[in-house]
Design a protein around this motif. Sequence first.
Motif, mmCIF file in Angstrom:
data_model
loop_
_atom_site.group_PDB
_atom_site.id
_atom_site.type_symbol
_atom_site.label_atom_id
_atom_site.label_comp_id
_atom_site.label_asym_id
_atom_site.label_seq_id
_atom_site.Cartn_x
_atom_site.Cartn_y
_atom_site.Cartn_z
ATOM 1 N N HIS A 201 0.854 -1.179 0.000
ATOM 2 C CA HIS A 201 0.000 0.000 0.000
ATOM 3 C C HIS A 201 0.891 1.229 0.000
ATOM 4 N N HIS A 203 1.030 3.960 2.018
ATOM 5 C CA HIS A 203 1.408 4.773 3.181
ATOM 6 C C HIS A 203 2.907 5.047 3.085
ATOM 7 N N ASP A 205 5.523 4.948 4.865
ATOM 8 C CA ASP A 205 6.585 4.036 5.303
ATOM 9 C C ASP A 205 6.822 2.889 4.312
ATOM 10 N N HIS A 206 5.923 2.708 3.347
ATOM 11 C CA HIS A 206 6.089 1.598 2.388
ATOM 12 C C HIS A 206 6.568 2.054 1.004
ATOM 13 N N HIS A 283 -6.822 -2.619 6.913
ATOM 14 C CA HIS A 283 -5.909 -1.520 7.224
ATOM 15 C C HIS A 283 -6.483 -0.290 6.531
ATOM 16 N N ASP A 304 0.776 -4.741 8.068
ATOM 17 C CA ASP A 304 -0.181 -3.643 8.069
ATOM 18 C C ASP A 304 -1.606 -4.178 7.938
HETATM 19 ZN ZN LIG Z 1 0.095 1.414 6.556
#
Ligand SMILES: [Zn+2]
Length: 427
Positions: A201, A203, A205-206, A283, A304
Motif C-alpha cells: 500500500h 502509506h 513508510d512503504h 488496514h 499492516d
Molecule cells: Zn500502513
Amino acid sequence: MATHTRAPEAVGRILVIEDQPDIRQLIAAILKADNLEVSFAEDGEAGVLAAQKNPPDLILLDLMMPKLHGYQVLQALRAHPATQGVSVVVVSAKAYASDKRKALEMGASAYLQKPFNAKSLREVVDQQLTKAVLTFWGGRGSIAAPGPTTLRYGGNTPCVELRYRGAQIILDAGTGIRPLGVSMQAAAAGKRLDINLLITHTHWDHIQGFPFFTPAFVPGNTVNVFGPHSTEKPLEKVLRGQMDHEYFPVALGDMAAKITVRDVAMEPFQIGPFTVRAAYMNHPGMTLGYRLEAEGLVVAYATDTEPFRALLPTVDPGEDTAEFGRGQDQELVQLVRDADVYIADAQYSPEEYAKKTGWGHTNYVDAVIIALEANVKRLVLFSHDPMHNDAEIDRKLAHCRALVAAAGKTMEVIAASESVPLEVLSK
Ligand SMILES: [Zn+2]
C-alpha cells in the motif's frame, strides 16, 4: 521442506577460494556438472577481488591461506555491497567448535569439515544453491527509527528481499530499499537489472525509499512495480506525487530505468518462478498482503493489518462480534496457510493495542494465534513499532516463543532483523 513437490536442481556459479592445488582439483572433479560453473582463486586477496568483480552465487572458502586469512576474506565480503549477500561455505580442516561458531557469526551459511567426501560437498552445495533467502532491509512500521538503541533489529521502514534460485522479488519500498539498491547495483557488475517490486500500500513508510532506489536511475534497467489499484489515485500517480518538486528534486519520469507500474488484480499472476496471490488487508486505505509460491516454497507477506476479531468487539462488544471477526479473518488465515515463512504485522504489545485499537496494526499475541491457526512453519515478527528498542523487541520475541511453547506447538518465531538474513533450506 516437506511441502516441496519436487527437489529443484542446483544451478549456479561457484567461486572456490583455496590455496592447496590438490583440494582445488578435488573440488573441480566432484562439482563437474553442466549446471555448475566453478572458478578458483588461489589466495584470500585474489578471492576477494574475483568475488567483487563478478559476484558468484556461492563461495567455498578455506581459512588458512596466504595474504588474507579466511576470516578476513569473510569480513571483506560482508563489508562490500557487491558481495554482502553472497552465500559462503567455510571449508576447513580446523575442527574447533569455536572456529565453526565464529565462521557462522561472521556470516558464513555453513561449515564443511575437511577432509570431506564427494557426497557431503555435493549436499552442501545443493543446499546452498536451492535455498531461499529473505533479507529484511527494513522491518520498522510507521517511521524510520535509526539510532544506538535499534542497532540489532534496525531502524529502516519496510523492505524485504526474497531470493530463490537466482530469482528475486522485493516487497515494499520503505527506507530499507535504499541500501538494497546500493547492494544490487554493485552486485550487478555492469549487467542490466530486471527488477520486480511488490507494494502492499502507499502509506509513506512503504514507498518513501523509492526515490532513493539507485537501480531506478540506471539506464537499461527495468523496474516493474506492482501494487493495489485505487480508483481515486492510481499507484503511478501516488508514486509520482511523492516526487513532485515540492517534496523531491527529481521527478519519477526522470529516473532513467524503464519503470512500469501495474495494478494487482485478485487473480494469481506469475513473476519468474513465483506464483503471486494477493488478498486485501484490514488496514486504512487499499492494502494488500501477498502469498508467493515457487516449487512448494511458500512465503507470505501480510503486514499492516488489524484482526477483525480484535477490532470488531471494540466497536460493538459481544461474543457474536468476536465470532464474526474470526470469520472475517479467514481471508488472512487462508493467505498465510501452511507458509514456510509468514512475515506478520506484530507492531504492538497487547497493552499498547488497547490504546491504539483501530490504527490498523496487530498486537503480537494475535499474530501468534493467527499463525498457529494457519499452521505456518516460521513466524517473522515484523513492522516493529518505532518506540520499541532492541531490548523491547527481545522481550516481544521471548513472549511469543513462550506462547507457542505453552500451546504445545513447534512453530519457529523470529523477529525481523536487518543484521540477520533468514535462510530457508529446500532440501
Ligand atoms: Zn500502513
